[in-house]
Design a protein around this motif. Structure first.
Motif, short mmCIF file in Angstrom:
data_model
loop_
_atom_site.label_atom_id
_atom_site.label_comp_id
_atom_site.label_asym_id
_atom_site.label_seq_id
_atom_site.Cartn_x
_atom_site.Cartn_y
_atom_site.Cartn_z
N LYS A 19 70.68 72.61 109.25
CA LYS A 19 71.75 73.47 108.75
C LYS A 19 71.14 74.49 107.78
N ASN A 20 71.32 75.75 108.09
CA ASN A 20 70.85 76.84 107.23
C ASN A 20 69.39 76.64 106.83
N GLY A 21 68.55 76.48 107.83
CA GLY A 21 67.13 76.23 107.58
C GLY A 21 66.23 77.43 107.79
N ALA A 22 66.79 78.62 107.84
CA ALA A 22 66.01 79.80 108.20
C ALA A 22 64.82 80.05 107.29
N SER A 23 64.92 79.63 106.02
CA SER A 23 63.83 79.89 105.08
C SER A 23 62.58 79.06 105.38
N PRO A 26 60.59 78.81 110.45
CA PRO A 26 59.42 79.41 111.10
C PRO A 26 58.12 78.66 110.81
N LEU A 27 57.91 78.28 109.55
CA LEU A 27 56.70 77.52 109.20
C LEU A 27 56.70 76.14 109.85
N VAL A 28 57.85 75.47 109.80
CA VAL A 28 57.96 74.09 110.30
C VAL A 28 57.77 74.05 111.82
N LEU A 29 58.42 74.94 112.54
CA LEU A 29 58.33 74.92 114.00
C LEU A 29 56.96 75.37 114.49
N ASP A 96 62.66 70.98 106.98
CA ASP A 96 61.82 71.33 105.83
C ASP A 96 60.56 70.49 105.73
N ILE A 97 60.12 69.91 106.85
CA ILE A 97 58.91 69.06 106.85
C ILE A 97 57.78 69.77 107.58
N ILE A 197 54.14 67.70 104.17
CA ILE A 197 54.61 68.46 103.02
C ILE A 197 56.12 68.67 103.13
N HIS A 198 56.84 68.34 102.07
CA HIS A 198 58.29 68.55 102.01
C HIS A 198 58.52 69.88 101.29
N LEU A 199 59.06 70.85 101.99
CA LEU A 199 59.28 72.18 101.43
C LEU A 199 60.57 72.16 100.61
N ARG A 200 60.43 71.93 99.32
CA ARG A 200 61.57 71.71 98.43
C ARG A 200 61.91 72.96 97.63
#
Length: 277
Positions: A19-23, A26-29, A96-97, A197-200
């Motif tokens: 949900k609303n993960g656009a930020s 790109p890095l995660v995928l 975010d992982i 890494i958890h992108l927090r």
């Protein structure tokens, strides 16, 4: 990991609920494409929870098939994804992982054992203070903290259990599933040598909200391995949190832990008290 290693691994579908993960997407995928062998991954299933940003479009750009999360929340999103899984094994990755480079070779190997139903690595926050808290919690727990954000499963077993608990929107979906897995006499493996890494981006505020939801939704049955979800224990932990915060600050050389940790534990207590059990 060599070509022979890939050949020995069963095909796996890759799922994500978001949900609303656009930020971060790109890095995660991109990292998922780099880390997970294309010879292994079959379908890439993306379940979108009414995002108002570009999450769906980003997922499609990376070759994911997008489905709607009709009811909303993690439990429903996970089950929606599971309904589309047809492979013998499947992998869940959250928005975010950022997967560790050694993730696939190590985690997939655990599922070769007959009594292992689920295997995962762990993750530390990219936020400097939250990372210190993550490290301390991981060390204190003897590497026994479950999650479904970088996890691989035997599909038949998870489906036989009815999938994920759907009436939980956020916290503790992972804990409920692990309890049912272990009630079958099967194992849930957590590999402490695999650290993603958890992108927090939300920092302390995000963590407080997350722990509030865990206090509200985590299992309460006797014998559950997260015993602190009991209301009285949640209160006790919160009241003693300044002492634990001091220990963290000294051991991890992180003075900010003196206020981060108590705020997080009181957030957990707030959720537990609202639950009222």
């Amino acid at each position: 990991m060599g070509a022979n290693d890939v050949m020995q691994v069963k095909k796996a579908d890759l799922v994500m609920w978001a949900k609303n993960g656009a930020s971060t997407l790109p890095l995660v995928l991109k990292r998922a494409d780099e880390v997970l062998p294309s010879e292994v991954i079959m379908k890439k299933i993306f379940v979108d929870d009414h995002s108002t940003d570009e999450s769906r479009e980003i997922a499609k750009e990376f070759g994911w098939t997008v489905y709607p999360n009709e009811k909303g929340g993690v439990g429903c999103g996970a089950n929606t994804a599971l309904r589309h899984v047809t492979s013998e094994d499947f992998i869940s990755l959250e928005q975010d992982i950022l997967l560790a480079r050694n993730w696939f070779g190590k985690v997939s190997k655990h599922l070769e054992k007959e009594d292992v139903a689920v295997a995962q690595g762990w993750r530390f926050s990219d936020h400097p203070v939250l990372r210190k808290l993550d490290e301390f919690a991981f060390e204190k727990s003897n590497f026994n903290l479950n999650s479904i954000d970088n996890t691989m499963y035997k599909t038949k077993i998870v489906k036989s259990l009815g999938g994920f608990v759907e009436d939980i929107k956020y916290g503790a979906v992972d804990t409920h599933l692990r309890r049912r897995i272990e009630n079958l006499g099967l194992r849930w493996i957590i590999d402490p040598t695999v650290i993603s890494i958890h992108l927090r981006g939300g920092g302390l505020k995000e963590q407080m909200g997350r722990l509030y939801l865990y206090g509200l939704y985590a299992p309460w049955e006797e014998g559950q391995f997260i015993a602190e979800t009991k209301t009285k224990r949640a209160i006790k932990i919160a009241l003693l949190s300044p002492l634990r915060a001091f220990e963290i600050a000294v051991r991890k050389r992180c003075p900010q832990a003196m206020y981060y940790y108590p705020l997080m534990r009181f957030s957990f207590m707030k959720g537990a008290l609202k639950r009222g059990v």
